[in-house]
Scaffold this motif. Structure first.
Motif, PDB file in Angstrom:
ATOM      1  N   GLU A   1     -57.491  38.323 -59.086  1.00  0.00           N
ATOM      2  CA  GLU A   1     -57.685  37.359 -58.008  1.00  0.00           C
ATOM      3  C   GLU A   1     -59.050  36.693 -58.171  1.00  0.00           C
ATOM      4  O   GLU A   1     -59.949  37.237 -58.814  1.00  0.00           O
TER       5      GLU A   1
ATOM      6  N   ASP B   1     -61.978  34.085 -53.268  1.00  0.00           N
ATOM      7  CA  ASP B   1     -60.905  34.225 -52.279  1.00  0.00           C
ATOM      8  C   ASP B   1     -61.040  35.537 -51.515  1.00  0.00           C
ATOM      9  O   ASP B   1     -60.950  35.567 -50.284  1.00  0.00           O
ATOM     10  N   ILE B   2     -61.251  36.636 -52.254  1.00  0.00           N
ATOM     11  CA  ILE B   2     -61.392  37.942 -51.609  1.00  0.00           C
ATOM     12  C   ILE B   2     -62.553  37.926 -50.622  1.00  0.00           C
ATOM     13  O   ILE B   2     -62.425  38.364 -49.467  1.00  0.00           O
TER      14      ILE B   2
ATOM     15  N   TRP C   1     -61.785  35.595 -47.530  1.00  0.00           N
ATOM     16  CA  TRP C   1     -60.876  36.211 -46.557  1.00  0.00           C
ATOM     17  C   TRP C   1     -61.596  37.283 -45.752  1.00  0.00           C
ATOM     18  O   TRP C   1     -61.465  37.350 -44.539  1.00  0.00           O
TER      19      TRP C   1
ATOM     20  N   ALA D   1     -54.281  33.619 -41.171  1.00  0.00           N
ATOM     21  CA  ALA D   1     -53.841  33.454 -42.559  1.00  0.00           C
ATOM     22  C   ALA D   1     -54.732  34.260 -43.489  1.00  0.00           C
ATOM     23  O   ALA D   1     -54.246  34.903 -44.441  1.00  0.00           O
ATOM     24  N   ALA D   2     -56.054  34.234 -43.225  1.00  0.00           N
ATOM     25  CA  ALA D   2     -56.982  35.020 -44.049  1.00  0.00           C
ATOM     26  C   ALA D   2     -56.699  36.513 -43.904  1.00  0.00           C
ATOM     27  O   ALA D   2     -56.752  37.272 -44.880  1.00  0.00           O
TER      28      ALA D   2
ATOM     29  N   HIS E   1     -53.825  38.010 -43.167  1.00  0.00           N
ATOM     30  CA  HIS E   1     -52.596  38.367 -43.884  1.00  0.00           C
ATOM     31  C   HIS E   1     -52.826  38.371 -45.399  1.00  0.00           C
ATOM     32  O   HIS E   1     -52.307  39.242 -46.114  1.00  0.00           O
ATOM     33  N   ALA E   2     -53.602  37.397 -45.888  1.00  0.00           N
ATOM     34  CA  ALA E   2     -53.877  37.334 -47.329  1.00  0.00           C
ATOM     35  C   ALA E   2     -54.685  38.549 -47.783  1.00  0.00           C
ATOM     36  O   ALA E   2     -54.397  39.155 -48.823  1.00  0.00           O
ATOM     37  N   LEU E   3     -55.702  38.927 -46.990  1.00  0.00           N
ATOM     38  CA  LEU E   3     -56.524  40.074 -47.361  1.00  0.00           C
ATOM     39  C   LEU E   3     -55.727  41.373 -47.252  1.00  0.00           C
ATOM     40  O   LEU E   3     -55.836  42.250 -48.114  1.00  0.00           O
TER      41      LEU E   3
ATOM     42  N   ALA F   1     -52.558  41.758 -47.696  1.00  0.00           N
ATOM     43  CA  ALA F   1     -51.653  41.820 -48.856  1.00  0.00           C
ATOM     44  C   ALA F   1     -52.421  42.204 -50.116  1.00  0.00           C
ATOM     45  O   ALA F   1     -51.938  42.993 -50.935  1.00  0.00           O
ATOM     46  N   ALA F   2     -53.627  41.652 -50.278  1.00  0.00           N
ATOM     47  CA  ALA F   2     -54.434  41.970 -51.459  1.00  0.00           C
ATOM     48  C   ALA F   2     -54.820  43.447 -51.471  1.00  0.00           C
ATOM     49  O   ALA F   2     -54.747  44.112 -52.517  1.00  0.00           O
TER      50      ALA F   2
ATOM     51  N   ARG G   1     -51.800  45.495 -52.521  1.00  0.00           N
ATOM     52  CA  ARG G   1     -51.535  45.434 -53.966  1.00  0.00           C
ATOM     53  C   ARG G   1     -52.555  46.263 -54.734  1.00  0.00           C
ATOM     54  O   ARG G   1     -52.205  46.969 -55.685  1.00  0.00           O
TER      55      ARG G   1
END
Length: 344
Positions: free
Chosen positions: A140, A144-145, A148, A161-162, A164-166, A168-169, A172
């Protein structure tokens, strides 16, 4: 004149033999710099259970190695086979069971080592993670990390949105990790860095130093972004042979990488004590290891940057640490057989 040998009260010192001779030579060799402490730690560590020492022998790590690099390789082999199980596709177990060594690190197969097993589950732990390494593991963009994380911490909105993105990261990332023991400190020992009107400006550097995180040095690559996770002991997985609390243990030389900034605690202590890289004459922070579990977005506590390089030598840090441990544990002799050159 007889040959000078270092000697401690640890299991590898008591057993003697080729490994003890090798460890003493490493500990006395001035050409190795701070890496001499690797040998001293093995001679000093009193908390290694005998069965784990047997495992170290079985994996070929307890020998008269040709050099430090050879020993490092054998130590890594031991960790891979005994301490770092692969995470199964279904995720980490919610309860560790020594009868299932394929998902239970050797660290947690001997409940007598869980000196902090009955810890109150409402206590909080802190863990520092290199955000740059996390981004690299995920392939990534680091920006971005960090973006977020910064947005979530500023707004407190995990459903954005940030957020949810974080989330998910982090999911993973956690799924990629093995089940090696997790090193953590107690929030109570670090809260002074955060609990005034505003955080101490250099809290990331101070926390790095207090926790002996030698690998977080910006000397070559500029500042290093770090994420700090805070979570209650109740989040730690249970253990099949521990009725109350969670399986927290004092770390030993067999729980992680060979590290010159590590120093084992005397036998009978409920937790480890960390070498503070800044060498203050203060009580060292407490440290425990616990079973792996996935971090979630609600565990994110701070985002910061380490800016100060680590000291060029750890001799003063180790000296002040051992002096503090001698006083805290009422062991005025502790470390004298391995580090008399620092303490005398």
């Amino acid at each position: 004149m007889g040959t000078i040998r270092l000697k401690g009260e640890g299991v590898f010192s008591r057993r003697g033999g080729e490994l003890a001779e090798f460890l003493s030579e490493v500990g006395l060799d001035p050409s190795t710099g701070d890496r001499c402490f690797l040998g001293r730690n093995f001679l000093l560590d009193e908390a290694v259970p005998e069965p784990r020492a047997d495992s170290y022998v079985a994996e070929g790590a307890a020998a008269r190695h040709a050099d430090l690099n050879t020993w490092t390789d054998r130590h890594q082999d031991y960790l891979k086979r005994r301490v770092r199980p692969e995470q199964p596709p279904v995720g980490p177990p919610g309860t560790l069971n020594p009868a299932r060594p394929e998902v239970c690190p050797e660290t947690f197969r001997f409940p007598e080592a869980f000196s902090f097993a009955a810890a109150k589950t409402d206590l909080y732990l802190l863990r520092v993670v290199n955000a740059r390494k996390l981004a690299q593991d995920l392939v990534e963009t680091e920006g971005d990390i960090l973006g977020w994380a910064r947005e979530v911490l500023a707004s407190g909105d995990r459903e954005s949105a940030a957020g949810h993105a974080l989330a998910a990261a982090l999911g993973r990332w956690s799924s990629q990790l093995d089940l090696r023991p997790v090193y953590a400190t107690f929030w109570e020992d670090q809260r002074d860095l955060f609990e005034f009107e505003k955080d101490r400006p250099d809290w990331a550097d101070a926390l790095r130093d207090r926790l002996g995180l030698l690998h977080l040095s910006p000397r070559l690559r500029g500042e290093i972004p770090v994420l700090v996770f805070r979570y209650p002991v109740s989040e730690v997985p249970r253990h099949a042979e521990v009725r109350d609390g969670r399986p927290l243990a004092a770390p030993t030389v067999l729980d992680g990488e060979l590290c010159e900034a590590f120093c084992p605690a005397p036998r009978g202590q409920t937790c480890g004590r960390v070498v503070d890289l800044s060498a203050p004459f203060e009580e060292p922070s407490r440290e425990v290891v616990h079973p792996f579990f996935p971090y979630r977005i609600e565990h994110l506590f701070r985002l910061g940057a380490v800016r100060r390089p680590v000291p060029s030598s750890l001799r003063e840090s180790r000296k002040t640490h051992l002096m503090a441990v001698q006083t805290l544990c009422s062991r005025p002799d502790y470390g004298m057989g391995t580090d008399g050159d620092l303490l005398s």
